[in-house]
Write an enzyme that holds these catalytic residues in place. Structure first.
Site, short mmCIF file in Angstrom:
data_model
loop_
_atom_site.label_atom_id
_atom_site.label_comp_id
_atom_site.label_asym_id
_atom_site.label_seq_id
_atom_site.Cartn_x
_atom_site.Cartn_y
_atom_site.Cartn_z
N LYS A 1 0.83 -1.25 0.64
CA LYS A 1 0.17 -0.25 -0.22
C LYS A 1 1.10 1.25 0.13
CE LYS A 1 0.79 1.86 3.24
NZ LYS A 1 2.03 2.75 4.23
N TYR B 1 -4.29 4.14 6.18
CA TYR B 1 -4.88 2.69 7.18
C TYR B 1 -6.03 3.73 7.87
CZ TYR B 1 -0.48 0.53 7.09
OH TYR B 1 0.83 0.02 6.90
P1 NAD Z 1 12.68 1.91 2.70
O1 NAD Z 1 12.97 3.30 1.82
O2 NAD Z 1 13.04 1.37 3.38
O3 NAD Z 1 12.35 0.52 1.43
C1 NAD Z 1 12.33 0.94 -0.41
C2 NAD Z 1 13.42 -0.09 -0.96
O4 NAD Z 1 13.60 0.73 -2.43
C3 NAD Z 1 15.33 0.31 -0.79
O5 NAD Z 1 15.68 -0.72 -0.59
C4 NAD Z 1 14.88 1.22 -1.81
O6 NAD Z 1 16.66 1.04 -2.17
C5 NAD Z 1 15.14 0.86 -3.00
N1 NAD Z 1 14.27 1.97 -3.81
C6 NAD Z 1 14.17 1.14 -5.42
N2 NAD Z 1 14.64 2.62 -6.13
C7 NAD Z 1 14.08 3.61 -5.08
C8 NAD Z 1 14.42 4.93 -5.39
N3 NAD Z 1 14.16 5.70 -6.70
N4 NAD Z 1 14.34 5.41 -4.31
C9 NAD Z 1 14.18 5.34 -3.06
N5 NAD Z 1 14.57 3.92 -2.42
C10 NAD Z 1 15.00 3.35 -4.01
O7 NAD Z 1 10.43 1.84 2.71
P2 NAD Z 1 10.15 1.23 3.00
O8 NAD Z 1 10.01 1.53 4.21
O9 NAD Z 1 9.83 -1.05 3.43
O10 NAD Z 1 9.02 0.84 1.99
C11 NAD Z 1 8.44 0.59 0.65
C12 NAD Z 1 6.96 -0.19 0.69
O11 NAD Z 1 6.34 -0.33 1.20
C13 NAD Z 1 6.18 1.84 0.23
O12 NAD Z 1 5.15 1.26 -0.82
C14 NAD Z 1 5.00 1.46 2.04
O13 NAD Z 1 4.50 2.53 1.85
C15 NAD Z 1 5.51 -0.22 2.44
N6 NAD Z 1 5.30 0.28 3.64
C16 NAD Z 1 4.26 -0.91 4.04
C17 NAD Z 1 3.86 -0.98 5.32
C18 NAD Z 1 3.16 -2.34 5.89
O14 NAD Z 1 2.78 -2.60 7.17
N7 NAD Z 1 2.17 -2.69 4.63
C19 NAD Z 1 4.94 -1.24 6.07
C20 NAD Z 1 6.37 -0.22 5.56
C21 NAD Z 1 6.16 0.03 4.63
#
Ligand code: NAD
Length: 393
Positions: free
Chosen positions: A137, A225
């Site tokens: 999401k 959420y």
């Molecule tokens: P994060 O920034 O920790 O991870 C993102 C990943 O994408 C990184 O490994 C990064 O290297 C990569 N990436 C590739 N291209 C990129 C770019 N151009 N810029 C930045 N990063 C890039 O983020 P996250 O917290 O893991 O979130 C990722 C997704 O998961 C989001 O869509 C977020 O909304 C979702 N999320 C959902 C929940 C949940 O409870 N369901 C919780 C946290 C995050």
């Protein structure tokens, strides 16, 4: 004895006190893990915080899903994670050679865990490669992208599920069931507050504050959420919204995105939802549902664990006791069961689209100084989680 409690008996019992019994029954019915060679293979795309902290650990304990590949822009990180998870080096993909997954029969499901603006492209490429997709999401950063993702899933005849973990979380399910059963009386008001302080020095928050990568700021990350919860708690769809905001434009965090937004949804039953989200208030993921007779308080209501739900009737407060589960393992097991034809798709692309459309209506109202916006476009969820998802698998 939990094993002796039939589903029929459970239905016949009064709602008060059924949570513990339902949990006990569910625990007694918990299915054993499938043998590894029968588990559905997942490729995880994007190895950031969520993937490393929740999703890959969740796959270790999943009943019917397993990690079979990783996709990352950082070869060293991917190699380290693959080695730790016992994956061969040919199970590591980069964003450039991602489309080669089409030739990899180990991968059945691709889990998109990238910044929001990248969800559509990587989902559509996976679907074109013949894979099913579980996408984080918010589904995407525009209605058009959501529609393109749904169309791509239809064209490929593949499943597209949005990762709404609360649809599978025991306390949220129990709250839905109590509301549906009439235990609160007629639901009148829902309040949802979802936000935290964003930290721009954390790369994981830096993109969340950048409209190009995140779409909406706090709303798309946290507020979603609440938007989703008000809909699954009431089991109806809002027909009108209005919203107000408060963004301190001198705060460098909010150069391109909105901070605080508060909205009201009006539902066909007459119920009202007051929602808020912010990247500049004390962390919360809480909600409350007021019925004529009682209310449910969830604070927190949507954390990864340790959620705290209570039924409140005047001065009396009774905890809602359900087992703690690994929400990510549950959600991925559900997707695996969907792929195996054993479970209905509870959180399809259309659910993700509905939230993105509603968030667009919220920001449209905000842009028009709180003007009411009709959201009465006739969406109805296909499957009520409360009707089909057991408290514990
Ligand atoms: P994060 O920034 O920790 O991870 C993102 C990943 O994408 C990184 O490994 C990064 O290297 C990569 N990436 C590739 N291209 C990129 C770019 N151009 N810029 C930045 N990063 C890039 O983020 P996250 O917290 O893991 O979130 C990722 C997704 O998961 C989001 O869509 C977020 O909304 C979702 N999320 C959902 C929940 C949940 O409870 N369901 C919780 C946290 C995050």
């Amino acid at each position: 004895m939990p094993q002796e409690i039939s589903r029929r008996t459970l239905i016949e019992l009064s709602v008060a006190g059924t949570a513990a019994l339902a949990a006990a029954e569910a625990r007694a019915q918990r299915r054993p893990a499938l043998p590894k060679d029968q588990k559905i293979g997942f490729a995880v795309v994007g190895l950031g915080k969520l993937s490393q902290g929740q999703i890959i650990p969740g796959l270790r304990s999943a009943r019917s899903a397993k990690l079979v590949a990783v996709v990352s822009g950082h070869r060293d990180k991917a190699a380290r994670i693959a080695a730790a998870e016992g994956l061969p080096t040919d199970a590591i993909y980069s964003y450039e050679d991602y489309d080669r997954i089409a030739q990899d029969p180990r991968i059945q499901v691709v889990y998109i865990v990238l910044p929001n603006a990248m969800h559509a492209e990587y989902t559509i490429r996976a679907l074109k490669a013949g894979k099913h997709v579980l996408c984080e999401k918010p589904m995407a950063t525009s209605v058009a992208d959501c529609e393109a993702m749904i169309a791509a899933a239809k064209a490929a005849n593949r499943k597209l599920m949005i990762a709404y973990r609360c649809h599978y979380e025991p306390k949220n399910l129990e709250a839905m069931r109590r509301i549906r059963s009439g235990a609160l009386g007629k639901p009148r008001l829902v309040v949802t507050d979802m936000g935290r302080q964003a930290d721009p020095s954390d790369p994981s928050d830096a993109w969340r504050l950048d409209r190009k990568l995140a779409g909406d700021g706090a709303l798309g990350d946290m507020g979603i959420y609440g938007v989703n919860a008000s809909r699954y708690l009431l089991n109806e769809e809002p027909v009108e919204v209005r919203a107000w905001g408060n963004t301190d434009k001198s705060d460098p965090r909010f150069a391109t995105t909105d901070d605080l937004i508060a909205w009201q949804f009006r539902f066909p039953s007459g119920a009202i939802c007051n929602g808020s989200t912010s990247f500049n208030y004390n962390a919360t993921m809480s909600f409350e549902v007021w019925g004529e007779k009682a209310r449910i308080r969830a604070d927190p209501g949507a954390f990864y664990g340790g959620n705290h739900f209570a039924m409140v009737d005047g001065g009396n407060l009774k905890e809602i006791d359900t087992p703690e589960v690994d929400q990510f393992a549950r959600e991925m097991d559900w997707m695996a069961d969907v792929v195996r034809g054993k479970a209905p798709l509870v959180s399809p692309g259309e659910e993700g689209l509905q939230d993105v459309r509603l968030m667009k209506a919220i920001t449209d109202s905000l842009a028009r100084g709180g003007a009411p916006i009709s959201t009465d476009w006739g969406y109805k969820r296909a499957v009520d989680p409360a009707a089909v998802v057991d408290i514990v698998a």
